[in-house]
Design a protein around this motif. Structure first.
Motif, PDB file in Angstrom:
ATOM      1  N   VAL A  90      -4.076   2.107 -24.526  1.00  0.00           N
ATOM      2  CA  VAL A  90      -5.339   2.554 -25.128  1.00  0.00           C
ATOM      3  C   VAL A  90      -5.074   3.599 -26.209  1.00  0.00           C
ATOM      4  O   VAL A  90      -5.672   3.559 -27.295  1.00  0.00           O
ATOM      5  N   CYS A  91      -4.173   4.531 -25.933  1.00  0.00           N
ATOM      6  CA  CYS A  91      -3.872   5.583 -26.909  1.00  0.00           C
ATOM      7  C   CYS A  91      -3.173   5.018 -28.153  1.00  0.00           C
ATOM      8  O   CYS A  91      -3.421   5.480 -29.272  1.00  0.00           O
ATOM      9  N   ILE A  92      -2.309   4.040 -27.964  1.00  0.00           N
ATOM     10  CA  ILE A  92      -1.655   3.403 -29.110  1.00  0.00           C
ATOM     11  C   ILE A  92      -2.695   2.684 -29.974  1.00  0.00           C
ATOM     12  O   ILE A  92      -2.679   2.769 -31.203  1.00  0.00           O
ATOM     13  N   LEU A  93      -3.621   1.988 -29.323  1.00  0.00           N
ATOM     14  CA  LEU A  93      -4.671   1.300 -30.070  1.00  0.00           C
ATOM     15  C   LEU A  93      -5.552   2.290 -30.827  1.00  0.00           C
ATOM     16  O   LEU A  93      -6.014   2.001 -31.930  1.00  0.00           O
ATOM     17  N   SER A  94      -5.771   3.461 -30.235  1.00  0.00           N
ATOM     18  CA  SER A  94      -6.581   4.468 -30.930  1.00  0.00           C
ATOM     19  C   SER A  94      -5.884   4.940 -32.200  1.00  0.00           C
ATOM     20  O   SER A  94      -6.529   5.194 -33.223  1.00  0.00           O
ATOM     21  N   ALA A  95      -4.555   5.065 -32.140  1.00  0.00           N
ATOM     22  CA  ALA A  95      -3.796   5.475 -33.325  1.00  0.00           C
ATOM     23  C   ALA A  95      -3.850   4.383 -34.391  1.00  0.00           C
ATOM     24  O   ALA A  95      -4.014   4.657 -35.580  1.00  0.00           O
ATOM     25  N   LEU A  96      -3.709   3.143 -33.958  1.00  0.00           N
ATOM     26  CA  LEU A  96      -3.735   2.011 -34.901  1.00  0.00           C
ATOM     27  C   LEU A  96      -5.098   1.887 -35.576  1.00  0.00           C
ATOM     28  O   LEU A  96      -5.191   1.755 -36.802  1.00  0.00           O
ATOM     29  N   LYS A  97      -6.155   1.955 -34.782  1.00  0.00           N
ATOM     30  CA  LYS A  97      -7.486   1.664 -35.303  1.00  0.00           C
ATOM     31  C   LYS A  97      -8.149   2.872 -35.956  1.00  0.00           C
ATOM     32  O   LYS A  97      -8.868   2.727 -36.951  1.00  0.00           O
ATOM     33  N   ASN A  98      -7.934   4.054 -35.414  1.00  0.00           N
ATOM     34  CA  ASN A  98      -8.645   5.227 -35.925  1.00  0.00           C
ATOM     35  C   ASN A  98      -7.851   6.026 -36.957  1.00  0.00           C
ATOM     36  O   ASN A  98      -8.436   6.724 -37.777  1.00  0.00           O
ATOM     37  N   GLN A  99      -6.526   5.921 -36.919  1.00  0.00           N
ATOM     38  CA  GLN A  99      -5.712   6.600 -37.922  1.00  0.00           C
ATOM     39  C   GLN A  99      -5.272   5.640 -39.024  1.00  0.00           C
ATOM     40  O   GLN A  99      -5.068   6.047 -40.163  1.00  0.00           O
ATOM     41  N   ASN A 100      -5.112   4.362 -38.668  1.00  0.00           N
ATOM     42  CA  ASN A 100      -4.649   3.343 -39.618  1.00  0.00           C
ATOM     43  C   ASN A 100      -3.399   3.822 -40.360  1.00  0.00           C
ATOM     44  O   ASN A 100      -3.377   3.923 -41.590  1.00  0.00           O
ATOM     45  N   PRO A 101      -2.327   4.098 -39.613  1.00  0.00           N
ATOM     46  CA  PRO A 101      -1.114   4.639 -40.237  1.00  0.00           C
ATOM     47  C   PRO A 101      -0.374   3.593 -41.054  1.00  0.00           C
ATOM     48  O   PRO A 101      -0.573   2.386 -40.878  1.00  0.00           O
ATOM     49  N   ASP A 102       0.484   4.071 -41.941  1.00  0.00           N
ATOM     50  CA  ASP A 102       1.349   3.161 -42.690  1.00  0.00           C
ATOM     51  C   ASP A 102       2.429   2.582 -41.785  1.00  0.00           C
ATOM     52  O   ASP A 102       2.837   1.430 -41.950  1.00  0.00           O
ATOM     53  N   LYS A 103       2.885   3.397 -40.830  1.00  0.00           N
ATOM     54  CA  LYS A 103       3.903   2.957 -39.878  1.00  0.00           C
ATOM     55  C   LYS A 103       3.623   3.563 -38.508  1.00  0.00           C
ATOM     56  O   LYS A 103       3.137   4.690 -38.413  1.00  0.00           O
ATOM     57  N   ILE A 104       3.947   2.802 -37.451  1.00  0.00           N
ATOM     58  CA  ILE A 104       3.899   3.316 -36.087  1.00  0.00           C
ATOM     59  C   ILE A 104       5.308   3.237 -35.520  1.00  0.00           C
ATOM     60  O   ILE A 104       5.849   2.144 -35.340  1.00  0.00           O
ATOM     61  N   PHE A 105       5.904   4.389 -35.278  1.00  0.00           N
ATOM     62  CA  PHE A 105       7.269   4.464 -34.774  1.00  0.00           C
ATOM     63  C   PHE A 105       7.274   4.588 -33.256  1.00  0.00           C
ATOM     64  O   PHE A 105       6.492   5.344 -32.681  1.00  0.00           O
ATOM     65  N   PHE A 106       8.219   3.877 -32.633  1.00  0.00           N
ATOM     66  CA  PHE A 106       8.549   4.112 -31.234  1.00  0.00           C
ATOM     67  C   PHE A 106      10.018   4.528 -31.197  1.00  0.00           C
ATOM     68  O   PHE A 106      10.901   3.727 -31.527  1.00  0.00           O
TER      69      PHE A 106
END
Length: 337
Positions: A90-106
């Motif tokens: 859920v938290c990852i989806l919030s970052a994807l949808k609400n921040q719309n980052p250029d990159k998501i690093f793990f």
């Protein structure tokens, strides 16, 4: 028609004409392109190649031209965990949808993630295109000092988040930190985090330029002050008490909207619509054992999933619903525990 009404009508018409005129000017591609080009030139000339370049930077007002000096990268650190649980997803989806980052690093020591929630993430539009997996080892020491073995994953994670931000810059998020709305406003500052003077700082959400002065001082403070017997000493206590209390100008601080001092109980015990006023919330999904039961059937602690969350009439359900496709499970409301 009275004179007052006539005056009001004239004023209203004047305002409408002014708005239309302004819109037509800004809408003209020639003017708009000149504005964008001018701002882009200003922002591109901003160079902070070393921490000293930030000397004199105002972290209260931020970059005066509104330039975003922090890259729109989101960072998660995940050691020793092959699968994702529901709250983390859920938290990852919030970052994807609400921040719309250029990159998501793990940043991880896992060779291959797996499980139904990982599959769900990969199937989410836009996720794979932004995904960057950076394989690293879990730190076991810092400046020659062994990290506490009992808290190795946690103290190692504290060190890793600083190293990651020093390498890339961007937005670091704990696995249980939920992005309510875009953090772009804070990308205008050298470094932003949640902190109330007199308390430990929150390291659950950090927005920072890679050459932020406090980032360097924070990591360097481990050299002579690592204290392995205190869980949160180097992560939150020492840097707040011994660095920020003396030099608060090193960061842009937020006392509430990063959600690191709450609203824990409000999320899980009542509707609490005020959660939408935050920029981020530390959901503390691993600390539900601290809560009392809601009713005879609705108890804590509980390992939430896409089924049982539907039975909890609390703010956390609304928070989940805002980013997770719960509608697909609405028709099956049988209790799952």
């Amino acid at each position: 028609m009275s004179r007052i009404k006539l005056i009001l009508i004239v004023l209203l018409i004047t305002c409408i004409l002014s708005v239309v005129t302004l819109y037509s000017i800004l809408g003209n591609s020639q003017y708009y392109k000149k504005y964008i080009s001018l701002k882009s030139n200003i922002c591109n000339k901003l160079v902070f190649e070393k921490p000293e370049d930030f000397n004199g930077f105002n972290n209260v007002t931020g970059e005066p031209n509104g330039c975003k000096i922090v890259p729109n990268y989101v960072h998660f650190v995940k050691f020793g965990q092959v699968e994702f649980n529901f709250p983390h997803t859920v938290c990852i989806l919030s970052a994807l949808k609400n921040q719309n980052p250029d990159k998501i690093f793990f940043h991880t020591d896992v060779l291959q993630f797996k499980g139904k929630y990982w599959d769900l993430l990969l199937a989410t539009p836009g996720f794979k295109e932004k995904l960057v997996i950076n394989r690293i080892s879990l730190p076991k020491e810092i400046f020659g000092q062994p990290l506490n073995k009992n808290w190795l994953r946690y103290h190692g994670g504290d060190v890793t988040r600083l190293r990651v931000l020093l390498q890339y810059g961007g937005i670091y998020l704990d696995n249980d930190s939920f992005i309510v709305r875009s953090l772009d406003f804070f990308r205008r500052f050298e470094m932003s985090l949640g902190w109330k003077p007199g308390k430990s700082l929150g390291n659950m959400v950090i927005v920072a330029h890679k050459n932020a002065r406090f980032l360097h001082e924070w990591l360097e403070s481990y050299r002579r002050n690592y204290y392995p017997k205190r869980f949160y000493y180097n992560a939150g206590e020492y840097p707040a008490q011994h660095i920020l209390m003396k030099k608060p100008y090193l960061i842009h601080r937020e006392e509430k909207v990063f959600g690191n001092y709450g609203p824990f109980k409000d999320l899980y015990l009542k509707p609490f619509p005020q959660w939408r006023e935050y920029y981020a919330i530390h959901t503390q999904s691993n600390h539900l054992y601290q809560l009392k039961k809601l009713s005879k059937d609705l108890k804590y602690p509980v390992l939430f999933n896409e089924h049982n969350i539907l039975n909890y009439p609390v703010a956390y359900r609304d928070l989940v619903r805002s980013v997770f496709p719960l509608d697909a499970y609405e028709n099956n409301k049988t209790l799952f525990f």
